[in-house]
Design an enzyme around this catalytic site. Sequence first.
Site, PDB file in Angstrom:
ATOM      1  CE  LYS A 229      25.057  33.536  18.168  1.00 58.20           C
ATOM      2  NZ  LYS A 229      25.049  34.483  19.283  1.00 58.20           N
TER       3      LYS A 229
ATOM      4  CB  SER B  19      13.149  39.753   2.135  1.00 61.34           C
ATOM      5  OG  SER B  19      13.773  40.312   1.003  1.00 61.34           O
TER       6      SER B  19
ATOM      7  CB  THR C  47      12.516  40.339   7.339  1.00 65.94           C
ATOM      8  OG1 THR C  47      12.113  40.482   5.976  1.00 65.94           O
ATOM      9  CG2 THR C  47      13.969  39.959   7.435  1.00 65.94           C
ATOM     10  CE1 TYR C  48      10.795  37.228   1.351  1.00 71.47           C
ATOM     11  CE2 TYR C  48       9.481  38.652   2.746  1.00 71.47           C
ATOM     12  CZ  TYR C  48       9.979  38.322   1.505  1.00 71.47           C
ATOM     13  OH  TYR C  48       9.668  39.099   0.417  1.00 71.47           O
TER      14      TYR C  48
ATOM     15  N   GLY D  83      13.399  46.462   1.094  1.00 68.70           N
ATOM     16  CA  GLY D  83      12.117  47.054   1.479  1.00 68.70           C
ATOM     17  C   GLY D  83      12.260  47.894   2.735  1.00 68.70           C
TER      18      GLY D  83
ATOM     19  CB  ALA E 251      14.559  45.365   6.307  1.00 69.97           C
TER      20      ALA E 251
END
Length: 116
Positions: free
Chosen positions: A9, A25, A57-58, A73, A75
């Site tokens: 994290k 993303s 997300t990625y 996007g 997010a």
Amino acid sequence: MWRFMLKSKIHHARVTGTELEYEGSITIDRRLMEAARLLPGEQVHVLNLNTGDRFITYVIEGPPDSGTIVLNGPAARLGAVGDRLIVLSYCVVPEDQAAQCQPVVVRVDEKNRIVP
């Protein structure tokens, strides 16, 4: 049996930008990605401490040592510049190895620089 365990994290990263007109993303400084053992395209869970929003997300690689944390996007609607985030990644391990799984915790300052 398999277990989903916390792999790493990034703790208290600050949003440095938002780009609504993007496919989606989170862009993360490459050095932070390396420290957190994240790969481009890897799935992450993002928790916004300011709003309480959580989303999946990625990762997209950002310039190294830039401190970049950009929500892209959809997010981009879930955070604002300056919001504090926790970015989580997970791994799947066999039951007999789960107890030994030790996540990497990358703590950052207000400029998204790694701190001990």
